[in-house]
Scaffold this active site. Sequence first.
Site, PDB file in Angstrom:
ATOM      1  N   GLU A  58       0.847  -1.203   0.000  1.00 51.99           N
ATOM      2  CA  GLU A  58       0.000   0.000   0.000  1.00 51.99           C
ATOM      3  C   GLU A  58       0.877   1.246   0.000  1.00 51.99           C
ATOM      4  OE1 GLU A  58      -2.890  -0.028   3.116  1.00 51.99           O
ATOM      5  OE2 GLU A  58      -3.689   1.932   2.564  1.00 51.99           O
ATOM      6  N   ASN A 215     -12.313  -1.065  -1.062  1.00 52.92           N
ATOM      7  CA  ASN A 215     -11.604  -1.718   0.037  1.00 52.92           C
ATOM      8  C   ASN A 215     -12.298  -1.370   1.350  1.00 52.92           C
ATOM      9  OD1 ASN A 215      -8.990  -2.763   1.472  1.00 52.92           O
ATOM     10  ND2 ASN A 215      -9.319  -0.714   2.325  1.00 52.92           N
ATOM     11  N   GLU A 216     -12.540  -2.366   2.158  1.00 51.33           N
ATOM     12  CA  GLU A 216     -13.189  -2.158   3.463  1.00 51.33           C
ATOM     13  C   GLU A 216     -14.314  -1.121   3.315  1.00 51.33           C
ATOM     14  OE1 GLU A 216     -10.277  -1.699   6.640  1.00 51.33           O
ATOM     15  OE2 GLU A 216      -9.570  -3.733   6.313  1.00 51.33           O
ATOM     16  N   TYR A 288      -6.788  -9.221  10.974  1.00 46.84           N
ATOM     17  CA  TYR A 288      -5.589  -8.864  11.734  1.00 46.84           C
ATOM     18  C   TYR A 288      -5.712  -9.414  13.154  1.00 46.84           C
ATOM     19  CZ  TYR A 288      -4.347  -5.644   7.982  1.00 46.84           C
ATOM     20  OH  TYR A 288      -3.995  -5.104   6.769  1.00 46.84           O
ATOM     21  N   GLU A 351      -5.831  -9.210   3.129  1.00 50.99           N
ATOM     22  CA  GLU A 351      -5.015  -8.588   4.189  1.00 50.99           C
ATOM     23  C   GLU A 351      -5.022  -9.526   5.381  1.00 50.99           C
ATOM     24  OE1 GLU A 351      -5.814  -4.466   5.161  1.00 50.99           O
ATOM     25  OE2 GLU A 351      -6.334  -4.010   3.073  1.00 50.99           O
ATOM     26  N   GLN A 401       1.954  -6.260   5.480  1.00 50.81           N
ATOM     27  CA  GLN A 401       2.241  -5.865   4.119  1.00 50.81           C
ATOM     28  C   GLN A 401       3.693  -6.182   3.793  1.00 50.81           C
ATOM     29  OE1 GLN A 401       1.038  -1.946   2.970  1.00 50.81           O
ATOM     30  NE2 GLN A 401      -0.852  -1.980   4.150  1.00 50.81           N
TER      31      GLN A 401
HETATM   32  O1  AHR Z   1      -2.946  -2.633   6.140  1.00 51.12           O
HETATM   33  C1  AHR Z   1      -3.272  -1.419   6.740  1.00 51.12           C
HETATM   34  C2  AHR Z   1      -4.753  -1.054   6.631  1.00 51.12           C
HETATM   35  O2  AHR Z   1      -5.522  -2.009   7.290  1.00 51.12           O
HETATM   36  C3  AHR Z   1      -5.331  -1.059   5.244  1.00 51.12           C
HETATM   37  O3  AHR Z   1      -5.105   0.141   4.585  1.00 51.12           O
HETATM   38  C4  AHR Z   1      -6.788  -1.261   5.480  1.00 51.12           C
HETATM   39  O4  AHR Z   1      -7.436  -1.904   4.414  1.00 51.12           O
HETATM   40  C5  AHR Z   1      -6.830  -2.072   6.757  1.00 51.12           C
HETATM   41  O5  AHR Z   1      -7.724  -1.545   7.664  1.00 51.12           O
END
Ligand code: AHR
Length: 552
Positions: A58, A215-216, A288, A351, A401
Site C-alpha cells: 500500500e 476496500n473495506e 488482523y 489482508e 504488508q
Molecule cells: O494494512 C493497513 C490497513 O488495514 C489497510 O489500509 C486497510 O485496508 C486495513 O484496515
Amino acid sequence: MTGRREFLRNTSLGVGAMLTWKCLFFAAPSTNTESRIEVLVDEPLGVISPNLYGHFAENLGGVIYDGIWVGKNSSIPNIDGIRKDLIDQMRRIKAPVVRFPGGCFADSYDWRDGVGPSEKRPRRTNFWEGVEPKDGAASHQYDPNQFGTNEFVHFCKLIDSQPYIAANLRSLPAQEFDHWVEYCNSPAGSTTLADLRASTGYPEPFGVRYWGVGNESWGCGGNFTAPEYAAEFCRFAAWVPRYGMELSLVASGPNDDNWDWTRGFLEEILRKGPGRLRSIYGLALHYYAWNLSRGRTRDWNEGKGDALKFDAVDWYELLRQGEVIESLIEGHWQVMGEFDREHRIKLVVDEWGPWYRPGSEATAGNILEQAPTLRDAVFSAMTLDIFNRHPEKIGMANCAQLINCLNSLYLAHEDNFCVTPVGHVFEMYAVHQSGQALRTIFSSPQIRYDRDGKQATFSGLSGSASVHDKEMTLTVVNPHISEAKESEIAIRGATVRTASATVLTHSDIHAHNTFAQREVVVPKTQTVAAQRATATFIFPAASVTKMTLTLG
Ligand code: AHR
C-alpha cells in the site's frame, strides 16, 4: 482422538504403504512422543493456488517510497528505480501476485495522478497524512506519484508476479474504473489511453486480471451498509471493458465474524438478479490479530501488544488470535454457500497478519512499521498452513504488508535491507504453490498456559502437506515456547526415498533480524537419514519446519 497405542498399531498394519524413518535431528531440552502426524496421500484436498502466497503493498509509510521505489537515479542498487534487493528476494520466494495501491489508500487514489511523464505528475496529500509524523526524514505525508501504474506493473513483471489493483469506489465514479482498466488492458494503438501508456514506454497491454472493487467499504472505503455497497459494486462491475480477457473482480468483504456483511451483500446482489453473482470472482476477507489485552478491552489502541516486548502469554495469545482465521474462512464460506450453491465465488484473504502498537520501527517515523520476530514467523507459517488446508475455498491471500509495514517480509531504509523471519517462512513455503494439498491428521497434546489466573489452551503441533508429482512437502509448526515435540510421522499411501528438513527457530522467542544483524533468525537445512524403522522427528520448541520427502 486416536491414542498413541492405537496409532502404533495402525501404522504397523499399513506396512507396505507406510514409510518410516528415524531422525533425532535436533538436540532438545525436553521431549515427549505423544504427537503424531499422518499424511494421507490418497486424500487430495485440491490444488493450492499459488496466489495464496500473495503480497500487499500500500502507498503508506515506507512501503512504496524507500521500501520498493528508490528512484532511477538512486545510488541504491535498483532496476528501473525499483530496489534490487527486493526484486532478488521476491524472485526467490516465487511471489505470485501483489496487491496495490491499498488498503484504505486505494479509495482516495486517482490513478491518473500516477501515469504520464513522471516529472509532470502532481504531488498530493497521502490518505494516511493524519497519522504521519509532521517532521522527520521518514515522513510520507505527501505523495510524489513517482510510483504509479506503469511502475507497479513493471515491478510485477520483474518479479514474475501478477498485478492485483484495488480500484477507488469511494471517491471516483465507475467510469474512472473503466478508464483505468482501459489504460491497462486496451490493445496497443487502440485508444487514447493506450497511446498514453505507449508514450511512457509501455505499448503492449498490461493484461491486469485481478481488480478489487473498493476496500473495506464498511469503513474507510465509504462507510456503506452491505446492501448499499452491493449496489455500488453492481454499478462498477456492470460493464467493465474486457479486451478479450477474463477479469477477476474482488468485492469488499468483512474483517471479522460479521456474517451479516457477507449475507447482506450477497442477498442484495442476488436480489438484483442471479446473473450478478457471476460478476464476482472473490469476496475479500481481512483479518488482523491485534488484541493482546487478554479480554480486558476491545479498544483498538489499548488492546494492542508490543512487537518486541512480550511474554509467554502474549506469544500464545497472538497465535490464538491468529488461529481464529480458520473459523472465519469456514464461517464465511458457509454463508457464501447459502447464495452461491456451486461455490463459484472464492474467498480472497487480501489482508492478514499481526498488528502491534507503534514503537518497534526499524526506521523511526515509518507508520505501521513493526519488527517481525520468531513469533511472527510461527504465526505466518500457521496461517499459510491453514490456507493450504482450504484450497477449494481460498482463491488468493495477501500478507499485510510486503515491506516496512505490519507483517513484513522485508525491511529497508536507504541502502539497508534485511529479510525478516516472515520472509524466510515465505521462502520455505513457496514449494506448496500449485501443489496438490493432502489431508493431514495432527494429534498433538494441547498447550496449557496461565492466562491471568485462568487456564487457557492452544493447539500443539499443526501444519499442512502438499505433493508435486513425487515430491511431498510437509510443513509443521511447533508453537510451544520451551518444549521440543517428538512426533511420529506416517505417510499413508506411499513410500519415501529421501527426506530433508529445513527448520526456522531460535532459543530466544523474541529473536529477529535487523539491518545490523541480518542473520539472527535464518532457516537451516539437513538431510534426514531414511530408514524402514520408526518415523520420528523432533520439532524444536518455537519452530517452523519444512520436510521435503521424495516418494518412491
Ligand atoms: O494494512 C493497513 C490497513 O488495514 C489497510 O489500509 C486497510 O485496508 C486495513 O484496515
